[in-house]
Motif scaffolding. Structure first.
Motif, PDB file in Angstrom:
ATOM      1  N   ARG A 202       0.761  -1.174   0.022  1.00  0.00           N
ATOM      2  CA  ARG A 202       0.124   0.008   0.073  1.00  0.00           C
ATOM      3  C   ARG A 202       0.886   1.245  -0.014  1.00  0.00           C
ATOM      4  O   ARG A 202       0.645   2.238  -0.765  1.00  0.00           O
ATOM      5  CB  ARG A 202      -1.018  -0.094   1.155  1.00  0.00           C
ATOM      6  CG  ARG A 202      -1.708   1.333   1.624  1.00  0.00           C
ATOM      7  CD  ARG A 202      -2.666   1.945   0.496  1.00  0.00           C
ATOM      8  NE  ARG A 202      -3.356   0.902   0.030  1.00  0.00           N
ATOM      9  CZ  ARG A 202      -4.157   1.179  -1.155  1.00  0.00           C
ATOM     10  NH1 ARG A 202      -4.046   2.086  -1.880  1.00  0.00           N
ATOM     11  NH2 ARG A 202      -5.398   0.462  -1.485  1.00  0.00           N
ATOM     12  N   ARG A 203       2.069   1.304   0.673  1.00  0.00           N
ATOM     13  CA  ARG A 203       2.879   2.503   0.651  1.00  0.00           C
ATOM     14  C   ARG A 203       3.650   2.697  -0.567  1.00  0.00           C
ATOM     15  O   ARG A 203       3.511   3.657  -0.999  1.00  0.00           O
ATOM     16  CB  ARG A 203       3.746   2.391   1.870  1.00  0.00           C
ATOM     17  CG  ARG A 203       3.362   2.554   3.544  1.00  0.00           C
ATOM     18  CD  ARG A 203       4.140   2.443   4.297  1.00  0.00           C
ATOM     19  NE  ARG A 203       5.078   1.049   4.104  1.00  0.00           N
ATOM     20  CZ  ARG A 203       6.088   0.898   4.716  1.00  0.00           C
ATOM     21  NH1 ARG A 203       6.574   1.433   5.906  1.00  0.00           N
ATOM     22  NH2 ARG A 203       6.792  -0.364   4.428  1.00  0.00           N
ATOM     23  N   MET A 204       3.886   1.654  -1.140  1.00  0.00           N
ATOM     24  CA  MET A 204       4.582   1.713  -2.444  1.00  0.00           C
ATOM     25  C   MET A 204       3.680   2.283  -3.442  1.00  0.00           C
ATOM     26  O   MET A 204       4.015   3.004  -4.353  1.00  0.00           O
ATOM     27  CB  MET A 204       4.916   0.400  -2.766  1.00  0.00           C
ATOM     28  CG  MET A 204       6.302   0.025  -2.167  1.00  0.00           C
ATOM     29  SD  MET A 204       6.942  -1.302  -3.098  1.00  0.00           S
ATOM     30  CE  MET A 204       8.357  -1.819  -1.846  1.00  0.00           C
ATOM     31  N   ALA A 205       2.445   1.609  -3.533  1.00  0.00           N
ATOM     32  CA  ALA A 205       1.365   2.012  -4.418  1.00  0.00           C
ATOM     33  C   ALA A 205       1.115   3.575  -4.219  1.00  0.00           C
ATOM     34  O   ALA A 205       1.016   4.373  -5.223  1.00  0.00           O
ATOM     35  CB  ALA A 205       0.023   1.406  -4.068  1.00  0.00           C
TER      36      ALA A 205
ATOM     37  N   ALA B  63      13.066  -3.537   2.134  1.00  0.00           N
ATOM     38  CA  ALA B  63      14.517  -3.319   2.707  1.00  0.00           C
ATOM     39  C   ALA B  63      15.035  -2.326   1.701  1.00  0.00           C
ATOM     40  O   ALA B  63      15.864  -1.422   2.188  1.00  0.00           O
ATOM     41  CB  ALA B  63      15.459  -4.410   2.420  1.00  0.00           C
ATOM     42  N   ASP B  64      14.766  -2.116   0.378  1.00  0.00           N
ATOM     43  CA  ASP B  64      15.105  -1.218  -0.443  1.00  0.00           C
ATOM     44  C   ASP B  64      14.050  -0.444  -1.090  1.00  0.00           C
ATOM     45  O   ASP B  64      13.705  -0.271  -2.257  1.00  0.00           O
ATOM     46  CB  ASP B  64      16.038  -1.681  -1.472  1.00  0.00           C
ATOM     47  CG  ASP B  64      17.015  -0.693  -2.130  1.00  0.00           C
ATOM     48  OD1 ASP B  64      17.058   0.352  -1.893  1.00  0.00           O
ATOM     49  OD2 ASP B  64      17.691  -1.058  -3.266  1.00  0.00           O
ATOM     50  N   PHE B  65      13.439   0.313  -0.129  1.00  0.00           N
ATOM     51  CA  PHE B  65      12.035   0.891  -0.463  1.00  0.00           C
ATOM     52  C   PHE B  65      12.194   1.819  -1.630  1.00  0.00           C
ATOM     53  O   PHE B  65      11.428   1.891  -2.671  1.00  0.00           O
ATOM     54  CB  PHE B  65      11.311   1.435   0.684  1.00  0.00           C
ATOM     55  CG  PHE B  65      10.026   2.138   0.594  1.00  0.00           C
ATOM     56  CD1 PHE B  65       9.017   1.194   0.617  1.00  0.00           C
ATOM     57  CD2 PHE B  65       9.665   3.347   0.152  1.00  0.00           C
ATOM     58  CE1 PHE B  65       7.550   1.751   0.335  1.00  0.00           C
ATOM     59  CE2 PHE B  65       8.528   3.897   0.189  1.00  0.00           C
ATOM     60  CZ  PHE B  65       7.365   2.967   0.236  1.00  0.00           C
ATOM     61  N   ALA B  66      13.010   2.889  -1.610  1.00  0.00           N
ATOM     62  CA  ALA B  66      13.319   3.833  -2.556  1.00  0.00           C
ATOM     63  C   ALA B  66      13.327   3.318  -4.005  1.00  0.00           C
ATOM     64  O   ALA B  66      12.579   3.654  -4.932  1.00  0.00           O
ATOM     65  CB  ALA B  66      14.113   5.035  -1.863  1.00  0.00           C
TER      66      ALA B  66
ATOM     67  N   VAL C 131       9.096  -0.058  -9.481  1.00  0.00           N
ATOM     68  CA  VAL C 131       7.870  -0.307  -9.979  1.00  0.00           C
ATOM     69  C   VAL C 131       7.175   0.977 -10.597  1.00  0.00           C
ATOM     70  O   VAL C 131       6.286   0.515 -11.746  1.00  0.00           O
ATOM     71  CB  VAL C 131       6.857  -0.217  -8.562  1.00  0.00           C
ATOM     72  CG1 VAL C 131       5.413  -0.160  -8.763  1.00  0.00           C
ATOM     73  CG2 VAL C 131       7.268  -1.609  -7.610  1.00  0.00           C
ATOM     74  N   THR C 132       7.478   2.058 -10.549  1.00  0.00           N
ATOM     75  CA  THR C 132       6.972   3.250 -11.633  1.00  0.00           C
ATOM     76  C   THR C 132       7.319   2.760 -12.874  1.00  0.00           C
ATOM     77  O   THR C 132       6.831   3.255 -13.757  1.00  0.00           O
ATOM     78  CB  THR C 132       7.630   4.700 -10.898  1.00  0.00           C
ATOM     79  OG1 THR C 132       7.245   4.766  -9.530  1.00  0.00           O
ATOM     80  CG2 THR C 132       7.139   5.576 -11.636  1.00  0.00           C
ATOM     81  N   ASP C 133       8.537   2.556 -12.898  1.00  0.00           N
ATOM     82  CA  ASP C 133       9.471   2.259 -14.307  1.00  0.00           C
ATOM     83  C   ASP C 133       8.502   1.097 -14.894  1.00  0.00           C
ATOM     84  O   ASP C 133       8.552   1.181 -16.221  1.00  0.00           O
ATOM     85  CB  ASP C 133      10.861   2.001 -14.246  1.00  0.00           C
ATOM     86  CG  ASP C 133      11.715   3.270 -13.932  1.00  0.00           C
ATOM     87  OD1 ASP C 133      11.124   4.324 -14.131  1.00  0.00           O
ATOM     88  OD2 ASP C 133      12.741   3.231 -13.600  1.00  0.00           O
TER      89      ASP C 133
END
Length: 170
Positions: free
Chosen positions: A9-12, A38-41, A47-49
């Motif tokens: 959810r946070r990544m979305a 672990a490597d969120f950023a 994911v965006t790419d």
């Protein structure tokens, strides 16, 4: 007490896409949720790419889920599609007979009112010879009443309204 958001959810939220897109991206990138957290950023960037921007924009344009930036071109295309759909709806209603042409309706009503006015004005010419020499008020009222009713009945006749309908709808 509110529950903290999960990593998906946070990544979305961060990437501006739907959680399902994040799950599909992680699966395609062969990453687990723990590795992604672990490597969120870097995972958010990946994911965006990975997300198909055309699909994301398309869904955002049609109001189905994934957000994202919607270009002016996509907005214009969506508006064009809405106008095209409205035009087709109006054409279908016109073909079904649910809509009539405004100019034809206005012309028909104008003609109808003109005919009605002419019929009312012609009543005095019809009545004058019949009323000459009558002194009985009831007899005069009855003759006038009969003539008014005959005139109104002529405009309410089914043949007249059928002709009116065919004229307005043609």
């Amino acid at each position: 007490m509110s529950r903290t958001k999960g990593v998906i959810r946070r990544m979305a939220d961060e990437a501006g896409v739907d959680p399902k897109t994040v799950r599909r991206a992680l699966e395609a990138l062969e990453l687990t949720e723990q590795q992604a957290e672990a490597d969120f950023a870097n995972t958010v960037t990946a994911v965006t790419d990975w997300a198909d921007s055309d699909r994301v924009v398309g869904h955002a344009t049609t109001g189905r889920g994934e957000g994202g930036y919607v270009s002016e071109l996509a907005q214009a295309r969506a508006e064009s599609e809405r106008h095209r759909a409205e035009k087709m709806r109006l054409q279908n209603e016109r073909l079904r007979g649910a809509l009539i042409d405004r100019a034809a309706a206005t012309e028909t009503v104008t003609r109808l009112l003109g005919d009605f006015r002419t019929a009312l004005l012609a009543m005095n010419g019809k009545l004058a010879p019949r009323l000459i020499g009558l002194s009985d008020v009831r007899a005069v009222a009855r003759i006038i009443d009969t003539e008014v009713r005959d005139t109104l009945t002529a405009f309410a006749d089914e043949g007249f309204t059928a002709a009116l309908d065919s004229e307005a709808l043609s």
